[in-house]
Design a protein around this motif. Sequence first.
Motif, PDB file in Angstrom:
ATOM      1  N   THR A 367      15.479  26.116 -17.943  1.00  0.00           N
ATOM      2  CA  THR A 367      16.070  27.454 -17.898  1.00  0.00           C
ATOM      3  C   THR A 367      16.753  27.733 -16.566  1.00  0.00           C
ATOM      4  O   THR A 367      17.877  28.248 -16.519  1.00  0.00           O
ATOM      5  CB  THR A 367      14.993  28.522 -18.161  1.00  0.00           C
ATOM      6  OG1 THR A 367      14.430  28.316 -19.451  1.00  0.00           O
ATOM      7  CG2 THR A 367      15.584  29.927 -18.100  1.00  0.00           C
ATOM      8  N   TYR A 429      14.712  39.577 -20.202  1.00  0.00           N
ATOM      9  CA  TYR A 429      15.560  40.529 -20.923  1.00  0.00           C
ATOM     10  C   TYR A 429      16.985  40.530 -20.380  1.00  0.00           C
ATOM     11  O   TYR A 429      17.947  40.783 -21.111  1.00  0.00           O
ATOM     12  CB  TYR A 429      14.954  41.937 -20.803  1.00  0.00           C
ATOM     13  CG  TYR A 429      15.732  43.003 -21.524  1.00  0.00           C
ATOM     14  CD1 TYR A 429      15.652  43.143 -22.910  1.00  0.00           C
ATOM     15  CD2 TYR A 429      16.564  43.872 -20.824  1.00  0.00           C
ATOM     16  CE1 TYR A 429      16.375  44.123 -23.581  1.00  0.00           C
ATOM     17  CE2 TYR A 429      17.293  44.860 -21.478  1.00  0.00           C
ATOM     18  CZ  TYR A 429      17.193  44.977 -22.861  1.00  0.00           C
ATOM     19  OH  TYR A 429      17.911  45.950 -23.519  1.00  0.00           O
ATOM     20  N   MET A 431      18.749  37.978 -19.235  1.00  0.00           N
ATOM     21  CA  MET A 431      19.496  36.721 -19.330  1.00  0.00           C
ATOM     22  C   MET A 431      19.816  36.365 -20.771  1.00  0.00           C
ATOM     23  O   MET A 431      19.246  36.932 -21.710  1.00  0.00           O
ATOM     24  CB  MET A 431      18.710  35.588 -18.663  1.00  0.00           C
ATOM     25  CG  MET A 431      17.442  35.169 -19.391  1.00  0.00           C
ATOM     26  SD  MET A 431      16.667  33.739 -18.611  1.00  0.00           S
ATOM     27  CE  MET A 431      17.907  32.466 -18.927  1.00  0.00           C
ATOM     28  N   ARG A 432      20.724  35.418 -20.931  1.00  0.00           N
ATOM     29  CA  ARG A 432      21.099  34.934 -22.249  1.00  0.00           C
ATOM     30  C   ARG A 432      20.347  33.649 -22.558  1.00  0.00           C
ATOM     31  O   ARG A 432      19.971  32.897 -21.654  1.00  0.00           O
ATOM     32  CB  ARG A 432      22.611  34.671 -22.300  1.00  0.00           C
ATOM     33  CG  ARG A 432      23.455  35.921 -22.157  1.00  0.00           C
ATOM     34  CD  ARG A 432      24.934  35.567 -22.183  1.00  0.00           C
ATOM     35  NE  ARG A 432      25.773  36.753 -22.084  1.00  0.00           N
ATOM     36  CZ  ARG A 432      27.100  36.723 -22.045  1.00  0.00           C
ATOM     37  NH1 ARG A 432      27.734  35.549 -22.109  1.00  0.00           N
ATOM     38  NH2 ARG A 432      27.799  37.848 -21.957  1.00  0.00           N
ATOM     39  N   GLU A 433      20.175  33.387 -23.839  1.00  0.00           N
ATOM     40  CA  GLU A 433      19.471  32.184 -24.269  1.00  0.00           C
ATOM     41  C   GLU A 433      20.291  30.928 -23.902  1.00  0.00           C
ATOM     42  O   GLU A 433      21.443  30.791 -24.311  1.00  0.00           O
ATOM     43  CB  GLU A 433      19.254  32.233 -25.784  1.00  0.00           C
ATOM     44  CG  GLU A 433      18.620  30.986 -26.363  1.00  0.00           C
ATOM     45  CD  GLU A 433      17.271  30.689 -25.763  1.00  0.00           C
ATOM     46  OE1 GLU A 433      17.158  29.637 -25.096  1.00  0.00           O
ATOM     47  OE2 GLU A 433      16.352  31.506 -25.956  1.00  0.00           O
ATOM     48  N   PRO A 434      19.697  29.985 -23.125  1.00  0.00           N
ATOM     49  CA  PRO A 434      20.445  28.789 -22.733  1.00  0.00           C
ATOM     50  C   PRO A 434      20.236  27.576 -23.636  1.00  0.00           C
ATOM     51  O   PRO A 434      20.935  26.570 -23.493  1.00  0.00           O
ATOM     52  CB  PRO A 434      19.889  28.502 -21.330  1.00  0.00           C
ATOM     53  CG  PRO A 434      18.460  28.960 -21.406  1.00  0.00           C
ATOM     54  CD  PRO A 434      18.446  30.137 -22.359  1.00  0.00           C
ATOM     55  N   LYS A 437      22.944  24.864 -25.315  1.00  0.00           N
ATOM     56  CA  LYS A 437      24.276  25.104 -24.766  1.00  0.00           C
ATOM     57  C   LYS A 437      24.524  24.215 -23.547  1.00  0.00           C
ATOM     58  O   LYS A 437      23.587  23.761 -22.894  1.00  0.00           O
ATOM     59  CB  LYS A 437      24.424  26.576 -24.375  1.00  0.00           C
ATOM     60  CG  LYS A 437      24.233  27.537 -25.540  1.00  0.00           C
ATOM     61  CD  LYS A 437      24.309  28.984 -25.080  1.00  0.00           C
ATOM     62  CE  LYS A 437      24.071  29.942 -26.259  1.00  0.00           C
ATOM     63  NZ  LYS A 437      24.083  31.362 -25.828  1.00  0.00           N
TER      64      LYS A 437
END
Length: 460
Positions: A367, A429, A431-434, A437
Amino acid sequence: MGRSGSQDRRDVTVVDERKARRAVAAASIGNTMEWFDFGVYSYIAVVIGQVFFPAGNQVAQLLATFATFAVAFVVRPLGGFVFGPLGDRFGRQRILAITMLMMALGTFAIGVIPSYQTIGVWAPVLLLLARLVQGFSTGGEYGGATTFVAEFSPDRRRGFMSSWLEFGTLLGYSLGAAVVTVLTALLPAQDLLSWGWRIPFLAAAPLGLIGLYLRFRLEDTPAYSKHSEGEEAEQAATFATVPKVFREHRRAMLICIGLVMAFNVTNYTLTAFMPTYLSSVLGFAHTQSLVLVLVAMVVVMGAIVVLGRFSDRVGRLPIAGTGAAGLVLLSVPAFLVISMGSVPAVIGGLLVIGLMLVCFSSTMPSTLPALFPTGVRYAGVSIGYNISVAVFGGTTPLLAEALIAWTGVKSIPSALLIAAGIVGAIALYAMREPAGKRLPGSPPTAGGQQEAEERAQEND
């Protein structure tokens, strides 16, 4: 990437499986050695206090030992500020070899320092210097190791491959703890105090040589090699990276610090504080305390790579979010159960904390590197990680011990875990899901030609 957003297969990096496995092994051994030392230091803290500090108040000795443990964390951000930009400018592999060597020398040095009875005040001074060398080198180790493995991993398997770093962490800690436990059980107390405690620290020399051998055999990562060929690398002055990280990646830095706080407060509560808590607060025999924590660590260790693989399917955020929620909801019950004092209750409470820990340890190595682009990734992770560890992680045993001494409440350390869980939830909350990707600023990576074709058709 073309105007339509699709990828040409030639733009997808196909990772050599053998090189990727070698990268994981070489990076993980640094974590293993670092935490071998921490496991030894935490488990033998009472003896360290007797060897390096004046006789008298045992609580004062213990606090001085934990303070020496914590002070090494003060220089970890300095190591991150130095080694991080160097890793982005001159390559991950070179800097990781340097940090490996410094870690081994610092740990070995502790094993040869004379006692307080022999050289007086110089004993704690030299111990402090050795810990500072360890802290400075470690400041460049974790950020480099996570960056190295993340950049060598296929996008769809990054969670699984990166989770081996934290498996190495708990393996190193468990090995260090096991060595101390065996020495404590086999040696008379006087022999342990006079020379036996030195054995695990001296073991750093062969471990360091193995790590150096593995790291010198590595190539640098495909992502860094491609980046270093571009014009961006030529424009980057090494130490101009630091203000750039704070100026252009402030949000990512704050998220990194918050996630690492949740991760490391939990980590150091279980690994560095609990052995002493069980013996000094709950009255367990020292050896029994060591064994109980070691059992909990070994039981949860295997879950790290399982959850790491699972995070490639369901995402990092749901798993780390479960850990954050667990810290808020289960920390007080876990400590209340532990404070009941029976062996089953203690193991049960330790396992609860351990399971909350593995929710973070299985996901953080994949992450954190995804927060920063290639040109500042080593620096960004190293600086953010070590600022958070210095402020929150390394001080956890000291704060927990001081809170108990101040309040007399056995379960009060749970407040630290609750606070960490709240901060971790806020960071997640934001951050975006990595998962699945490509890393920012790096081309997509695949584990084979078929996967490369699939990745080329995706709109990244």
